[in-house]
Scaffold this active site. Structure first.
Site, PDB file in Angstrom:
ATOM      1  N   ARG A 135      25.791   9.810   2.806  1.00 12.29           N
ATOM      2  CA  ARG A 135      26.836  10.843   2.824  1.00 12.29           C
ATOM      3  C   ARG A 135      28.237  10.263   2.927  1.00 12.29           C
ATOM      4  O   ARG A 135      29.226  10.968   2.685  1.00 12.29           O
ATOM      5  CB  ARG A 135      26.583  11.809   3.987  1.00 12.29           C
ATOM      6  CG  ARG A 135      25.481  12.817   3.689  1.00 12.29           C
ATOM      7  CD  ARG A 135      25.381  13.851   4.798  1.00 12.29           C
ATOM      8  NE  ARG A 135      24.758  13.293   6.001  1.00 12.29           N
ATOM      9  CZ  ARG A 135      24.687  13.940   7.156  1.00 12.29           C
ATOM     10  NH1 ARG A 135      25.223  15.156   7.270  1.00 12.29           N
ATOM     11  NH2 ARG A 135      24.097  13.384   8.194  1.00 12.29           N
ATOM     12  N   ALA A 137      21.424  -1.377  12.550  1.00  6.63           N
ATOM     13  CA  ALA A 137      22.542  -1.523  11.605  1.00  6.63           C
ATOM     14  C   ALA A 137      22.050  -1.618  10.176  1.00  6.63           C
ATOM     15  O   ALA A 137      22.670  -2.276   9.335  1.00  6.63           O
ATOM     16  CB  ALA A 137      23.357  -2.758  11.964  1.00  6.63           C
ATOM     17  N   ASN A 176      28.288   9.922  10.259  1.00  6.47           N
ATOM     18  CA  ASN A 176      27.361  10.408   9.248  1.00  6.47           C
ATOM     19  C   ASN A 176      28.045  10.831   7.967  1.00  6.47           C
ATOM     20  O   ASN A 176      27.399  11.015   6.937  1.00  6.47           O
ATOM     21  CB  ASN A 176      26.538  11.578   9.805  1.00  6.47           C
ATOM     22  CG  ASN A 176      25.546  11.104  10.852  1.00  6.47           C
ATOM     23  OD1 ASN A 176      24.997  10.007  10.740  1.00  6.47           O
ATOM     24  ND2 ASN A 176      25.329  11.897  11.877  1.00  6.47           N
TER      25      ASN A 176
END
Length: 483
Positions: free
Chosen positions: A22, A16, A236
């Site tokens: 992005r 984590a 992502n």
């Protein structure tokens, strides 16, 4: 029924620490919400389902936020937080957790941004891992569009290799199966192989999938377990977040369908993970049920309705409305176009009707606020009727004040109740009144100036206008109010 997992000591490591560039967000990637819960919440729940003796959470970017969130979930075992330090890839993150893992025989690794992985998936992974005696086992899935992911080449359960897209042949590129970042390892094999991983990639990072290559080169068995994740994988990007949320919504709604709830159009209905709905309830299109909402049995909710952190009793109807932090008793009705703000309670059979706003108030059993009214910081007794365009004037510019209305009261249309004020049982107010003093039980309160009627006003007004228009320019009468 699936066979039980053999008893072995297991440590779960949840990654984590990633920033998720992005995502273009100040929030840690793993705390982005999917159907009302952070991504990491789902992953930790999947890890706990495997009943590990150790739960290690590797943190980095947004460390304090992540630690605070995980601790707030009150897990059945105390998590161990490991600071990765400088982020150098997923293999580096697992290596950082070596001390926290301790002497467990097996290590389960999960990515905090893969919320579609469930406890069932993890248990299936461990069963294959133990049955085959593999040194490492990876969870895989098929994607509709696998571009950008390494392709899985395998023979049955045996993994032949994971081929990066840049190195893949046309035949390998046609494979839609890709690897997730969910692994089971024998602890000794994992930590023997990790130091041999090299950052031979454009990011100059240490990648966990490279551990599989090291183990294969040593002649160890590496297995692969395919699961259905609905064609989506990981957060992502914002696009990935939307794809994951779509799959999660489908899962949640499918669960409610199986429990006896009707969704007229599941594709346009949004239900959070924490929502509960009773049987024979009908949810109409463009409805959002969020947070910790509880919907009773035989309700009708929607269309175009939002219910947040609220309790809706059995047999209620909520139409074209917003309900937040409120509680509705059995058989209550809301809408259309009503707004119930936090602290609102509608008791059994009560009504908040068209273009009604209620805040921090209790409406008694069988009482009605049918239309065009604002009720704030008030308590209304049972079987009371609030006339159209009634307002509880609760704010003096500095403080909020309460209005108390008794049982079986008739509030006339367009009444202003200037708080603090009390209206007694079976009292009445006349339409258009401004009530500034308490009204005794059974009394009528009427506040109006005497109506004045001027006969012939229209004829005289028109004559004055005509005379004014006929006067020479510059001498016309100037009167009346400006426009």
């Amino acid at each position: 029924m699936s066979s039980p997992i053999p008893s072995r000591s297991l440590a779960a490591v949840v990654l984590a620490a990633g920033q998720g560039k992005r995502m273009r967000s100040a929030r840690p990637k793993v705390l982005h919400e999917v159907c009302g819960r952070p991504s990491l919440w789902y992953v930790v729940r999947a890890a706990v389902a495997a009943r590990p003796s150790v739960l290690a959470v590797v943190v980095g970017h947004g460390r304090d936020q992540v630690v605070e969130a995980v601790r707030s979930w009150r897990l059945p075992l105390e998590p161990r937080f490991v600071d990765q330090g400088q982020p150098l890839g997923t293999a580096h993150a697992v290596q950082a957790a070596r001390e926290a893992v301790g002497e467990a025989e097996e290590v389960l690794v999960l990515a905090g941004d893969d919320p579609l992985v469930t406890g069932d998936h993890v248990r299936a992974l461990l069963r294959v891992h133990r049955r085959t005696g593999a040194a490492a086992t990876v969870l895989t899935t098929e994607l509709d569009d696998p571009r950008g992911f390494g392709r899985v080449v395998r023979e049955g359960d045996e993994l032949v290799g994971i081929v990066e897209e840049a190195d893949a042949s046309p035949e390998v590129l046609a494979i839609r199966e890709v690897s997730t970042l969910v692994y089971a390892f024998r602890r000794e094999d994992l930590f023997r192989a990790l130091p041999r991983v090299r950052p031979n990639n454009r990011q100059r990072e240490y990648y966990l999938p490279d551990v599989l290559r090291v183990l294969k080169a040593e002649g160890e068995r590496v297995a692969a377990v395919p699961v259905d994740l609905g064609g989506a994988l990981g957060l992502n990007s914002r696009g990935g977040l939307a794809a994951v949320a779509r799959v999660m919504r489908e899962r949640i709604i499918r669960r409610h369908l199986e429990a006896g709830v009707t969704f007229v159009d599941p594709a346009t209905t949004y239900v959070d993970e924490g929502v509960r709905i009773g049987p024979d309830t009908v949810v109409l299109p463009m409805t959002l049920l969020e947070g910790t909402t509880r919907i009773g049995a035989r309700c009708r909710v929607g269309p175009a309705t939002r219910v947040v952190d609220s309790v809706v009793g059995d047999d209620c109807e909520v139409t074209f409305s917003v309900v937040r932090g409120s509680r509705l008793g059995r058989g209550a009705t809301v809408g259309p176009f009503a707004s119930l703000r936090p602290g609102t309670v509608l008791e059994e059979g009560a009504k908040a009707g068209t273009f009604v706003e209620i805040k921090a108030s209790r409406v008694g059993r069988g009482s009605k606020v049918p239309h065009l009214s604002y009720i704030g910081d008030a308590r209304i007794g049972r079987d009371t009727n609030i006339g159209a365009a009634t307002v509880t004037v609760n704010y003096d510019g500095f403080e909020k004040h309460r209005t108390v209305i008794g049982d079986e009261v008739h509030i006339g249309s367009d009444t202003m109740l200037v708080a603090p004020v009390r209206v007694g049982r079976r009292a009445w107010t006349g339409a258009g009144s401004v009530i500034t003093r308490d009204v005794p039980p059974g009394a009528l309160a009427l506040e109006r100036s005497e109506q004045k009627v001027i006969l012939g006003y229209d004829e005289r007004k028109r004559a004055e206008r005509a005379a004014g228009q006929g006067a020479p320019k510059g001498r016309r009468r100037r009167g009346g109010r400006g426009g």
